[in-house]
Design a protein around this motif. Structure first.
Motif, PDB file in Angstrom:
ATOM      1  N   UNK A   1       1.077  14.506  -9.033  1.00 50.24           N
ATOM      2  CA  UNK A   1       1.871  15.724  -9.221  1.00 50.24           C
ATOM      3  C   UNK A   1       1.987  16.077 -10.699  1.00 50.24           C
ATOM      4  N   UNK A   2       2.200  15.069 -11.527  1.00 48.92           N
ATOM      5  CA  UNK A   2       2.292  15.303 -12.973  1.00 48.92           C
ATOM      6  C   UNK A   2       0.944  15.739 -13.539  1.00 48.92           C
ATOM      7  N   UNK A   3      -0.111  15.010 -13.197  1.00 48.59           N
ATOM      8  CA  UNK A   3      -1.436  15.277 -13.768  1.00 48.59           C
ATOM      9  C   UNK A   3      -1.949  16.676 -13.416  1.00 48.59           C
ATOM     10  N   UNK A   4      -1.731  17.108 -12.183  1.00 49.57           N
ATOM     11  CA  UNK A   4      -2.288  18.402 -11.792  1.00 49.57           C
ATOM     12  C   UNK A   4      -1.628  19.572 -12.511  1.00 49.57           C
ATOM     13  N   UNK A   5      -0.493  19.332 -13.150  1.00 47.06           N
ATOM     14  CA  UNK A   5       0.178  20.380 -13.926  1.00 47.06           C
ATOM     15  C   UNK A   5      -0.254  20.373 -15.398  1.00 47.06           C
ATOM     16  N   UNK A   6      -1.138  19.445 -15.768  1.00 43.50           N
ATOM     17  CA  UNK A   6      -1.533  19.313 -17.173  1.00 43.50           C
ATOM     18  C   UNK A   6      -2.752  20.177 -17.499  1.00 43.50           C
ATOM     19  N   UNK A   7      -2.802  20.703 -18.728  1.00 47.55           N
ATOM     20  CA  UNK A   7      -3.976  21.480 -19.156  1.00 47.55           C
ATOM     21  C   UNK A   7      -5.248  20.632 -19.070  1.00 47.55           C
ATOM     22  N   UNK A   8      -6.303  21.228 -18.570  1.00 48.66           N
ATOM     23  CA  UNK A   8      -7.597  20.563 -18.483  1.00 48.66           C
ATOM     24  C   UNK A   8      -7.841  19.804 -17.195  1.00 48.66           C
ATOM     25  N   UNK A   9      -6.814  19.656 -16.363  1.00 46.45           N
ATOM     26  CA  UNK A   9      -6.965  18.996 -15.075  1.00 46.45           C
ATOM     27  C   UNK A   9      -7.763  19.917 -14.151  1.00 46.45           C
ATOM     28  N   UNK A  10      -8.707  19.349 -13.408  1.00 47.50           N
ATOM     29  CA  UNK A  10      -9.490  20.146 -12.461  1.00 47.50           C
ATOM     30  C   UNK A  10      -9.202  19.730 -11.021  1.00 47.50           C
ATOM     31  N   UNK A  11      -9.349  18.443 -10.701  1.00 51.99           N
ATOM     32  CA  UNK A  11      -9.115  18.011  -9.322  1.00 51.99           C
ATOM     33  C   UNK A  11      -9.009  16.493  -9.255  1.00 51.99           C
ATOM     34  N   UNK A  32       0.819  -1.215   0.000  1.00 51.54           N
ATOM     35  CA  UNK A  32       0.000   0.000   0.000  1.00 51.54           C
ATOM     36  C   UNK A  32       0.852   1.264   0.000  1.00 51.54           C
ATOM     37  N   UNK A  33       1.911   1.295   0.774  1.00 54.48           N
ATOM     38  CA  UNK A  33       2.792   2.468   0.820  1.00 54.48           C
ATOM     39  C   UNK A  33       3.391   2.773  -0.547  1.00 54.48           C
ATOM     40  N   UNK A  34       3.809   1.734  -1.262  1.00 54.32           N
ATOM     41  CA  UNK A  34       4.381   1.919  -2.601  1.00 54.32           C
ATOM     42  C   UNK A  34       3.319   2.431  -3.570  1.00 54.32           C
ATOM     43  N   UNK A  35       2.088   1.941  -3.427  1.00 50.31           N
ATOM     44  CA  UNK A  35       1.001   2.429  -4.283  1.00 50.31           C
ATOM     45  C   UNK A  35       0.760   3.911  -4.031  1.00 50.31           C
ATOM     46  N   UNK A  36       0.690   4.307  -2.766  1.00 50.93           N
ATOM     47  CA  UNK A  36       0.441   5.710  -2.437  1.00 50.93           C
ATOM     48  C   UNK A  36       1.560   6.614  -2.948  1.00 50.93           C
ATOM     49  N   UNK A  37       2.790   6.148  -2.843  1.00 51.34           N
ATOM     50  CA  UNK A  37       3.920   6.929  -3.338  1.00 51.34           C
ATOM     51  C   UNK A  37       3.842   7.081  -4.858  1.00 51.34           C
ATOM     52  N   UNK A  38       3.550   6.000  -5.575  1.00 51.95           N
ATOM     53  CA  UNK A  38       3.447   6.057  -7.040  1.00 51.95           C
ATOM     54  C   UNK A  38       2.264   6.926  -7.464  1.00 51.95           C
ATOM     55  N   UNK A  39       1.123   6.770  -6.771  1.00 51.91           N
ATOM     56  CA  UNK A  39      -0.054   7.568  -7.123  1.00 51.91           C
ATOM     57  C   UNK A  39       0.226   9.056  -6.909  1.00 51.91           C
ATOM     58  N   UNK A  40       0.860   9.393  -5.813  1.00 52.06           N
ATOM     59  CA  UNK A  40       1.183  10.786  -5.518  1.00 52.06           C
ATOM     60  C   UNK A  40       2.111  11.373  -6.586  1.00 52.06           C
ATOM     61  N   UNK A  41       3.073  10.585  -7.010  1.00 47.35           N
ATOM     62  CA  UNK A  41       3.996  11.010  -8.064  1.00 47.35           C
ATOM     63  C   UNK A  41       3.230  11.286  -9.357  1.00 47.35           C
TER      64      UNK A  41
END
Length: 122
Positions: free
Chosen positions: A49-59, A37-46
């Motif tokens: 971070x990328x997705x929230x910087x992309x055009x069209x991302x809301x939340x 689970x910890x590895x999943x949370x770390x990968x998801x968070x990473x």
């Protein structure tokens, strides 16, 4: 890298990414062995971070099953399918997927809000 499975056996994520709908919601159901689970949370968070910087991302919001469940749901809102498609197929995002633990299974699917009288707005 997670194993990808279709949430809907009739309509694939690839089929959905060929449309031009919007706004849309990505629902991604993850399962993982409890010790990863910890590895999943770390990968998801990473990834987040990328997705929230992309055009069209809301939340986005990650949810975890209760009572010892190792099932997670990512709920991400996007302006439109094109924005999600561009982010999801971006080479940098595709490289980041390799960081998920070996037991991870992902079932991404795109949705849109519906209007149902006396219950919810579209």
């Amino acid at each position: 890298m997670p194993v990808f499975e279709e949430l809907d056996p009739i309509v694939s994520l690839a089929d959905q990414m060929e449309t031009e709908d919007g706004p849309i919601v990505l629902i991604n159901v993850f399962t993982v062995d409890s010790h990863e689970e910890g590895a999943l949370l770390k990968a998801w968070s990473h990834d987040a971070d990328f997705m929230k910087a992309q055009p069209g991302y809301i939340s986005t919001q990650l949810h975890k099953g209760i009572a010892g469940s190792s099932t997670f749901i990512n709920y991400a809102v996007w302006q439109d399918v094109e924005s999600f498609r561009n982010a999801f197929t971006h080479p940098e995002f595709q490289r980041r997927i390799d960081a998920y633990p070996p037991s991870a299974v992902a079932k991404p699917h795109l949705f849109k809000k519906l209007s149902v009288a006396n219950h919810c707005v579209g």
